[in-house]
Design a protein around this motif. Structure first.
Motif, PDB file in Angstrom:
ATOM      1  N   VAL A 129      30.171  47.182  46.225  1.00  0.00           N
ATOM      2  CA  VAL A 129      31.066  46.724  45.146  1.00  0.00           C
ATOM      3  C   VAL A 129      31.792  47.239  44.686  1.00  0.00           C
ATOM      4  O   VAL A 129      33.180  46.823  44.210  1.00  0.00           O
ATOM      5  CB  VAL A 129      30.091  47.022  43.549  1.00  0.00           C
ATOM      6  CG1 VAL A 129      31.014  47.580  42.556  1.00  0.00           C
ATOM      7  CG2 VAL A 129      28.566  46.589  44.160  1.00  0.00           C
ATOM      8  N   THR A 130      32.492  49.051  45.383  1.00  0.00           N
ATOM      9  CA  THR A 130      33.851  49.826  45.343  1.00  0.00           C
ATOM     10  C   THR A 130      34.359  48.644  46.211  1.00  0.00           C
ATOM     11  O   THR A 130      35.580  49.034  45.973  1.00  0.00           O
ATOM     12  CB  THR A 130      33.277  51.241  45.309  1.00  0.00           C
ATOM     13  OG1 THR A 130      32.719  51.412  45.001  1.00  0.00           O
ATOM     14  CG2 THR A 130      34.795  51.987  45.483  1.00  0.00           C
ATOM     15  N   ALA A 131      33.960  48.841  47.511  1.00  0.00           N
ATOM     16  CA  ALA A 131      34.635  47.627  48.602  1.00  0.00           C
ATOM     17  C   ALA A 131      35.758  46.490  48.154  1.00  0.00           C
ATOM     18  O   ALA A 131      36.088  45.583  48.168  1.00  0.00           O
ATOM     19  CB  ALA A 131      34.352  47.560  49.404  1.00  0.00           C
ATOM     20  N   ARG A 132      34.250  45.671  47.288  1.00  0.00           N
ATOM     21  CA  ARG A 132      34.912  44.138  46.960  1.00  0.00           C
ATOM     22  C   ARG A 132      36.142  44.819  45.893  1.00  0.00           C
ATOM     23  O   ARG A 132      36.873  43.370  45.629  1.00  0.00           O
ATOM     24  CB  ARG A 132      33.833  43.973  46.531  1.00  0.00           C
ATOM     25  CG  ARG A 132      33.820  42.589  45.855  1.00  0.00           C
ATOM     26  CD  ARG A 132      33.824  42.540  44.138  1.00  0.00           C
ATOM     27  NE  ARG A 132      33.879  41.182  43.759  1.00  0.00           N
ATOM     28  CZ  ARG A 132      34.677  41.079  42.913  1.00  0.00           C
ATOM     29  NH1 ARG A 132      36.047  41.711  41.595  1.00  0.00           N
ATOM     30  NH2 ARG A 132      34.846  39.874  42.172  1.00  0.00           N
ATOM     31  N   PHE A 139      43.734  41.591  47.191  1.00  0.00           N
ATOM     32  CA  PHE A 139      44.489  40.457  47.565  1.00  0.00           C
ATOM     33  C   PHE A 139      44.190  39.382  45.890  1.00  0.00           C
ATOM     34  O   PHE A 139      44.053  38.425  46.289  1.00  0.00           O
ATOM     35  CB  PHE A 139      43.006  39.669  48.470  1.00  0.00           C
ATOM     36  CG  PHE A 139      43.452  40.884  49.385  1.00  0.00           C
ATOM     37  CD1 PHE A 139      45.022  40.491  49.935  1.00  0.00           C
ATOM     38  CD2 PHE A 139      42.024  41.305  49.847  1.00  0.00           C
ATOM     39  CE1 PHE A 139      44.883  41.414  51.886  1.00  0.00           C
ATOM     40  CE2 PHE A 139      42.603  42.141  51.436  1.00  0.00           C
ATOM     41  CZ  PHE A 139      43.838  41.866  51.939  1.00  0.00           C
ATOM     42  N   LEU A 140      43.378  39.923  45.134  1.00  0.00           N
ATOM     43  CA  LEU A 140      43.218  38.752  44.006  1.00  0.00           C
ATOM     44  C   LEU A 140      43.681  39.546  43.236  1.00  0.00           C
ATOM     45  O   LEU A 140      42.237  40.018  41.943  1.00  0.00           O
ATOM     46  CB  LEU A 140      41.579  37.907  43.689  1.00  0.00           C
ATOM     47  CG  LEU A 140      40.810  37.453  45.173  1.00  0.00           C
ATOM     48  CD1 LEU A 140      39.576  36.943  44.851  1.00  0.00           C
ATOM     49  CD2 LEU A 140      42.176  36.150  45.340  1.00  0.00           C
ATOM     50  N   PRO A 141      44.605  39.911  42.024  1.00  0.00           N
ATOM     51  CA  PRO A 141      44.953  40.973  41.259  1.00  0.00           C
ATOM     52  C   PRO A 141      44.365  39.986  39.946  1.00  0.00           C
ATOM     53  O   PRO A 141      43.452  40.702  39.585  1.00  0.00           O
ATOM     54  CB  PRO A 141      46.254  41.120  40.809  1.00  0.00           C
ATOM     55  CG  PRO A 141      46.795  40.132  42.342  1.00  0.00           C
ATOM     56  CD  PRO A 141      45.692  39.515  42.787  1.00  0.00           C
ATOM     57  N   ASP A 142      43.961  38.453  39.741  1.00  0.00           N
ATOM     58  CA  ASP A 142      43.108  38.231  38.625  1.00  0.00           C
ATOM     59  C   ASP A 142      42.086  38.420  38.531  1.00  0.00           C
ATOM     60  O   ASP A 142      41.253  38.666  37.546  1.00  0.00           O
ATOM     61  CB  ASP A 142      43.753  37.182  38.226  1.00  0.00           C
ATOM     62  CG  ASP A 142      44.971  36.635  38.052  1.00  0.00           C
ATOM     63  OD1 ASP A 142      45.955  37.767  37.370  1.00  0.00           O
ATOM     64  OD2 ASP A 142      45.985  35.570  38.836  1.00  0.00           O
ATOM     65  N   GLU A 143      41.046  39.220  39.194  1.00  0.00           N
ATOM     66  CA  GLU A 143      39.642  39.382  39.547  1.00  0.00           C
ATOM     67  C   GLU A 143      39.586  40.322  39.577  1.00  0.00           C
ATOM     68  O   GLU A 143      37.863  40.117  40.127  1.00  0.00           O
ATOM     69  CB  GLU A 143      39.325  37.959  40.588  1.00  0.00           C
ATOM     70  CG  GLU A 143      39.771  36.506  40.594  1.00  0.00           C
ATOM     71  CD  GLU A 143      38.088  35.639  41.135  1.00  0.00           C
ATOM     72  OE1 GLU A 143      37.579  36.288  42.468  1.00  0.00           O
ATOM     73  OE2 GLU A 143      38.377  34.335  41.696  1.00  0.00           O
ATOM     74  N   ALA A 144      40.156  41.465  40.222  1.00  0.00           N
ATOM     75  CA  ALA A 144      40.102  42.681  39.951  1.00  0.00           C
ATOM     76  C   ALA A 144      38.738  43.209  38.635  1.00  0.00           C
ATOM     77  O   ALA A 144      38.069  44.320  39.218  1.00  0.00           O
ATOM     78  CB  ALA A 144      41.230  43.521  40.364  1.00  0.00           C
ATOM     79  N   THR A 145      39.216  42.933  37.774  1.00  0.00           N
ATOM     80  CA  THR A 145      38.498  43.164  36.289  1.00  0.00           C
ATOM     81  C   THR A 145      37.500  42.671  36.432  1.00  0.00           C
ATOM     82  O   THR A 145      36.738  43.150  34.681  1.00  0.00           O
ATOM     83  CB  THR A 145      39.137  43.471  35.498  1.00  0.00           C
ATOM     84  OG1 THR A 145      39.872  42.097  35.079  1.00  0.00           O
ATOM     85  CG2 THR A 145      40.772  43.795  35.464  1.00  0.00           C
TER      86      THR A 145
END
Length: 147
Positions: A129-132, A139-145
């Motif tokens: 989970v941490t690596a994801r 690479f995907l700043p919008d999906e980081a949260t």
């Protein structure tokens, strides 16, 4: 022939999500009430064990303590779900699971190898989970949260 209307479809989807969110919220409120009652019961049982030294049973004491903390953890998890705007990060569930398995190991010594294996699997899941999250942030700043 029906024409595609994105606005009405969006409103219908948002309305359905709102109804489901209300149902989940109601169920979680009932569950937290039940967990509160269960925690109060465990506190009374712990108090009885402590006050009456003649009936002192160390194993029962630790089992009731374990149950009380589990009830409190789940109530706090539900509170956190509402505070985080109906979102609960997966890592919190993994923290609670590792803590629960450790407490279970302290109370019941019969399944130590299985509990140790469960802790290793939960630690691997936490690392994934941490690596994801790190990769998503890079690479995907919008999906980081999202997780």
């Amino acid at each position: 022939m029906k024409h595609f209307d994105a606005t009405s479809d969006y409103r219908l989807a948002m309305g359905s999500i709102g109804v489901m969110r209300r149902i989940v919220s109601a169920v979680l409120l009932v569950l937290s009430g039940l967990l509160f009652v269960f925690g109060a019961r465990e506190m009374v049982l712990l108090g009885m064990i402590i006050v009456m030294p003649a009936s002192w049973d160390e194993h029962a004491f630790w089992v009731h303590t374990y149950n009380l903390f589990m009830a409190l953890e789940f109530v706090f998890m539900i509170i956190k779900y509402f505070e985080e705007n109906y979102h609960f990060p997966l890592r919190y569930i993994l923290y609670i699971a590792v803590t629960s398995v450790c407490r279970s190991m302290m109370v019941d010594h019969g399944q130590l190898v299985a509990c140790a294996g469960a802790i290793v699997l939960l630690a691997v899941a936490y690392c994934l989970v941490t690596a994801r999250n790190a990769l998503a942030a890079r690479f995907l700043p919008d999906e980081a949260t999202a997780a």
